[in-house]
Design an enzyme around this catalytic site. Structure first.
Site, PDB file in Angstrom:
ATOM      1  N   SER A  93     -26.836  58.511  46.995  1.00 22.52           N
ATOM      2  CA  SER A  93     -26.118  57.461  47.722  1.00 22.52           C
ATOM      3  C   SER A  93     -24.670  57.879  47.974  1.00 22.52           C
ATOM      4  CB  SER A  93     -26.185  56.162  46.924  1.00 22.52           C
ATOM      5  OG  SER A  93     -25.216  55.268  47.367  1.00 22.52           O
ATOM      6  N   SER A  94     -24.024  58.429  46.932  1.00 22.35           N
ATOM      7  CA  SER A  94     -22.622  58.828  47.074  1.00 22.35           C
ATOM      8  C   SER A  94     -22.460  59.945  48.089  1.00 22.35           C
ATOM      9  CB  SER A  94     -22.065  59.336  45.748  1.00 22.35           C
ATOM     10  OG  SER A  94     -21.869  58.276  44.890  1.00 22.35           O
ATOM     11  N   TRP A 152     -21.922  58.160  27.697  1.00 24.13           N
ATOM     12  CA  TRP A 152     -22.069  58.223  29.166  1.00 24.13           C
ATOM     13  C   TRP A 152     -22.091  59.665  29.648  1.00 24.13           C
ATOM     14  CZ3 TRP A 152     -19.087  59.989  33.322  1.00 24.13           C
ATOM     15  CH2 TRP A 152     -17.826  60.500  32.994  1.00 24.13           C
ATOM     16  N   HIS A 174     -10.739  71.093  29.647  1.00 22.94           N
ATOM     17  CA  HIS A 174      -9.853  70.377  28.711  1.00 22.94           C
ATOM     18  C   HIS A 174     -10.594  69.236  28.013  1.00 22.94           C
ATOM     19  CE1 HIS A 174      -8.332  67.780  32.309  1.00 22.94           C
ATOM     20  NE2 HIS A 174      -9.351  67.191  31.726  1.00 22.94           N
ATOM     21  N   HIS A 175     -11.804  68.923  28.492  1.00 26.23           N
ATOM     22  CA  HIS A 175     -12.630  67.924  27.802  1.00 26.23           C
ATOM     23  C   HIS A 175     -13.375  68.554  26.628  1.00 26.23           C
ATOM     24  CE1 HIS A 175     -12.211  64.783  30.922  1.00 26.23           C
ATOM     25  NE2 HIS A 175     -12.110  65.803  31.734  1.00 26.23           N
ATOM     26  N   SER A 194      -0.629  52.966  48.184  1.00 23.69           N
ATOM     27  CA  SER A 194       0.269  53.484  49.218  1.00 23.69           C
ATOM     28  C   SER A 194       0.262  52.615  50.472  1.00 23.69           C
ATOM     29  CB  SER A 194      -0.122  54.907  49.603  1.00 23.69           C
ATOM     30  OG  SER A 194      -0.084  55.734  48.475  1.00 23.69           O
ATOM     31  N   THR A 246       1.156  64.573  40.794  1.00 24.33           N
ATOM     32  CA  THR A 246       1.002  63.152  40.446  1.00 24.33           C
ATOM     33  C   THR A 246       2.376  62.513  40.295  1.00 24.33           C
ATOM     34  OG1 THR A 246      -0.968  63.832  39.241  1.00 24.33           O
ATOM     35  CG2 THR A 246      -0.246  61.567  38.938  1.00 24.33           C
ATOM     36  N   GLU A 262     -14.581  63.947  39.167  1.00 26.48           N
ATOM     37  CA  GLU A 262     -15.021  62.546  39.210  1.00 26.48           C
ATOM     38  C   GLU A 262     -13.880  61.598  38.837  1.00 26.48           C
ATOM     39  OE1 GLU A 262     -17.608  60.945  40.151  1.00 26.48           O
ATOM     40  OE2 GLU A 262     -17.349  59.009  39.178  1.00 26.48           O
ATOM     41  N   ARG A 272     -14.472  57.245  18.106  1.00 30.22           N
ATOM     42  CA  ARG A 272     -15.106  56.397  19.115  1.00 30.22           C
ATOM     43  C   ARG A 272     -16.602  56.335  18.847  1.00 30.22           C
ATOM     44  NH1 ARG A 272     -14.877  60.124  24.613  1.00 30.22           N
ATOM     45  NH2 ARG A 272     -15.915  58.327  25.529  1.00 30.22           N
ATOM     46  N   ASP A 293     -17.365  51.499  64.283  1.00 24.23           N
ATOM     47  CA  ASP A 293     -18.230  51.378  63.094  1.00 24.23           C
ATOM     48  C   ASP A 293     -18.194  52.713  62.369  1.00 24.23           C
ATOM     49  OD1 ASP A 293     -20.420  50.825  61.251  1.00 24.23           O
ATOM     50  OD2 ASP A 293     -20.976  49.210  62.611  1.00 24.23           O
ATOM     51  N   HIS A 348     -14.640  66.143  35.761  1.00 23.99           N
ATOM     52  CA  HIS A 348     -13.211  65.981  35.949  1.00 23.99           C
ATOM     53  C   HIS A 348     -12.827  65.631  37.375  1.00 23.99           C
ATOM     54  CE1 HIS A 348      -9.370  65.443  34.307  1.00 23.99           C
ATOM     55  NE2 HIS A 348      -8.899  65.974  35.406  1.00 23.99           N
ATOM     56  N   HIS A 356     -22.357  50.892  29.146  1.00 24.07           N
ATOM     57  CA  HIS A 356     -21.070  50.355  29.614  1.00 24.07           C
ATOM     58  C   HIS A 356     -20.353  51.411  30.458  1.00 24.07           C
ATOM     59  CE1 HIS A 356     -16.988  48.760  29.694  1.00 24.07           C
ATOM     60  NE2 HIS A 356     -16.557  49.854  29.095  1.00 24.07           N
ATOM     61  N   LYS A 401       3.911  61.599  43.555  1.00 17.28           N
ATOM     62  CA  LYS A 401       3.411  60.321  44.080  1.00 17.28           C
ATOM     63  C   LYS A 401       4.156  59.148  43.465  1.00 17.28           C
ATOM     64  CE  LYS A 401      -1.203  61.390  45.573  1.00 17.28           C
ATOM     65  NZ  LYS A 401      -1.081  60.684  46.833  1.00 17.28           N
ATOM     66  N   TYR A 433     -10.821  62.059  39.447  1.00 20.16           N
ATOM     67  CA  TYR A 433      -9.941  61.954  40.619  1.00 20.16           C
ATOM     68  C   TYR A 433     -10.621  61.231  41.757  1.00 20.16           C
ATOM     69  CZ  TYR A 433      -6.719  64.504  37.908  1.00 20.16           C
ATOM     70  OH  TYR A 433      -5.864  64.837  36.904  1.00 20.16           O
TER      71      TYR A 433
END
Lengths: 70, 528
Positions: free
Chosen positions: B171-172, B144, B304-305, B270, B330, B257, B452, B108, B255, B79, B333, B259
């Protein structure tokens, strides 16, 4: 790139670059200052300034941490 | 102003592209590729969503009812992987493909054939990932984040996952190189960097982040692969390696990722907020600066993870302080969006509802993030449902809501037809209600100590889990309504005018007819 203000590009002082980077880290900037930045700073200056700023930021946080735990 | 040179030039080419399935396989057109990205990501969203329904069905009551624990772990792992790599990220690349050339006045993407290749890698990767359920031992089941030693011990499913991540990463990276080159080299005359729409800016910065961190992910999964099959001991303590090193490398990717998945959402919001407030974006330059700042800071907060993985106090404090400082740009914004709406002539069409819903719920997710950043609290809530609630507030009501806002906002330009506004509003309110029903109560579950990634739980958690599951089934079903609205719009929606949103100011609305012609901006527009 289609910037029209190329005549003054790269003429910014180190202090100007530092100020632009510091404000970028906070995420705020006055419009007139931004226009001045856009006219005088080159992307290379901003990127190098940003990297130096990031290193200084890390060192700054580390300094505060040392202060707190000492 | 409405120079429609795009379609005039476009018609002669329209007749030449292949038709049928070959159109889609061989296409180099950014609009076709964007469409494929969006349909692919929606299909993966449904697959990932089905897994979520399985998870919530099992958790509806205490005890094991539907899924065996091993299969439950495979469901939670896949998931997460499918939603992150298969749904959210490709959806944003789909938006970039459609919108970046239209918004900067380019004909293009810069590397049109590579664009085709970056898309067609995705179905291959998705097939590997989904088919891993059917190999001996089943799919990867270590979460994950695929931490060793679970991921070094797993079966063939883990290898399929590793190859899939390799392909998705390739790909990315190709997609990002394409986006960076397009933005830097193909802007219309007069479109200086500081005149670019914010969606383009956020994607430029996101693309740089992707180029920076995707190779790190590729590296770490390759190390995992060699640990599994070639006798290395990068993460094996018995061979002199260190499993915690995996966590450091993974989160150095992981991390930023986060963002990568939220910055393009900021870009979409925006665009939407100023349009429906009929005011220019407040503090445009601050928004650009804040985005750049968030991107840089995102690279120095990864640990921090890992507060509970074992770390010296100075390390904990460093990562705690650095993380909390991200709240500054943040917050800038959020204030700017609010200031844009202030005294605006606002209207509340579906894109605006989703954008406001985004701000409201993303702020909740942001605040719970700051709470998780505080070391002593994090040590309590690590690996509990509090963290699940936090990141779903950021990724579902953050990224996904922004994607919905963008889809409703641009669908008239893409298809030439309007969606059903009443149904769109139903979609928003049902999503809003069921999302909060699903995830708000998970804060309480987490604070009460429910871990979890478990298929069974103590009786004290029963009520909130039942509420959460009912919310999840409602939220899942509501997304089928979105599918219906989109199909209905494409097939039989009312014809859309060139600019259905009177506050819109970007090039795709002011310079192109609706629907956008197959070939647009062959002659670049001049931006004043």
């Amino acid at each position: 790139m289609h910037n029209q203000d190329t005549q003054k590009k790269g003429s910014a002082s180190i202090w100007q670059i530092a100020k632009a980077v510091m404000f970028a880290f906070m995420g705020i900037r006055k419009k007139s200052d931004l226009e001045n930045d856009a006219a005088t700073l080159t992307p290379a200056q901003v990127i190098i300034g940003g990297i130096i700023g990031a290193v200084l930021f890390v060192l700054g946080v580390m300094f505060v941490v040392r202060l707190v735990v000492s | 102003m409405a120079a429609v040179h795009g379609d005039v030039h476009g018609h002669e080419h329209d007749d030449h592209h292949p038709s049928g399935i070959m159109r889609w396989i061989t296409t180099t057109n950014h609009k076709d590729i964007g469409t494929m990205y969006l349909w692919f990501s929606f299909a993966m969203f449904l697959v990932g969503g089905t897994l979520a329904m399985g998870i919530r069905a099992e958790l509806y009551q205490p005890g094991i009812q539907i899924l065996e624990p091993e299969l439950f772990n495979q469901f939670t792992t896949l998931h997460g992987l499918i939603m992150v790599f298969g749904a959210i990220m490709p959806a944003f690349v789909g938006f970039a493909n459609w919108q970046v050339p239209l918004m900067i006045g380019a004909p293009d993407m810069a590397f049109a054939r590579m664009n085709n290749w970056s898309f067609w890698l995705l179905p291959v990767a998705a097939t590997l990932l989904v088919s891993s359920f059917f190999v001996p031992g089943g799919a990867a089941a270590g979460g994950w984040t695929f931490y060793p030693p679970l991921s070094t011990q797993g079966g063939l499913g883990v290898d399929l996952m590793i190859f899939s991540v390799h392909i998705l990463g390739a790909s990315s990276i190709m997609g990002s190189i394409n986006i960076i080159t397009t933005i830097l080299n193909m802007r219309a005359p007069g479109m200086t960097l500081m005149k670019m729409p914010l969606f383009v800016w956020t994607w430029l910065i996101t693309a740089y982040l992707l180029v920076l961190v995707m190779p790190v992910l590729a590296g770490v999964v390759t190390m995992l692969l060699t640990d599994r099959h070639f006798g290395t001991s990068f993460f094996n303590a018995a061979g002199g390696g260190d499993p915690v090193m995996f966590q450091h490398i993974f989160w150095f990717f992981g991390h930023p990722e986060v963002y990568i998945m939220i910055l393009p959402s900021f870009g979409i919001v925006s665009e939407v907020i100023p349009t429906f407030s009929r005011k220019p974006l407040f503090g445009y330059s601050s928004m650009v600066y804040a985005t750049a700042s968030i991107a840089i800071l995102s690279c120095v907060v990864w640990a921090h993870h890992m507060f509970t993985a074992g770390m010296p106090t100075v390390g904990q404090l460093f990562f705690m302080y650095a993380t909390m400082l991200i709240a500054v740009p943040t917050g800038v914004k959020v204030f700017n969006w609010t200031a844009t709406m202030w005294r605006g002539s606002m209207s509340f069409e579906t894109p605006m509802l989703f954008a406001i819903g985004f701000i409201f719920l993303f702020v909740i997710g942001g605040f719970s993030g700051v709470i998780c950043a505080i070391v002593p609290i994090d040590i309590q809530v690590q690996d509990t449902y509090y963290v699940i609630a936090h990141f779903h507030y950021v990724l579902v009501s953050g990224s996904l809501f922004a994607l919905f806002a963008g889809a409703y906002y641009w669908i008239p330009k893409w298809t030439g037809r309007m969606y059903n506004e009443t149904l769109g509003k139903w979609h928003f309110w049902l999503s809003m209600f069921f999302f909060n029903l699903t995830f708000f109560v998970q804060h309480f579950l987490g604070l009460a100590g429910m871990p979890r990634r478990i298929p069974d739980y103590n009786l004290q958690f029963a009520d909130f889990n039942m509420i959460s599951s009912i919310g999840a089934f409602g939220f899942g079903s509501t997304q089928l309504l979105f599918l219906y609205i989109m199909i209905n719009c494409i097939r039989s929606g009312e014809k859309a005018p060139q600019k259905p949103w009177d506050g819109a100011t970007t090039l795709e609305w002011t310079h192109l007819p609706t629907p956008a012609p197959y070939h647009s901006f062959e002659k670049p527009p001049v931006v004043n």
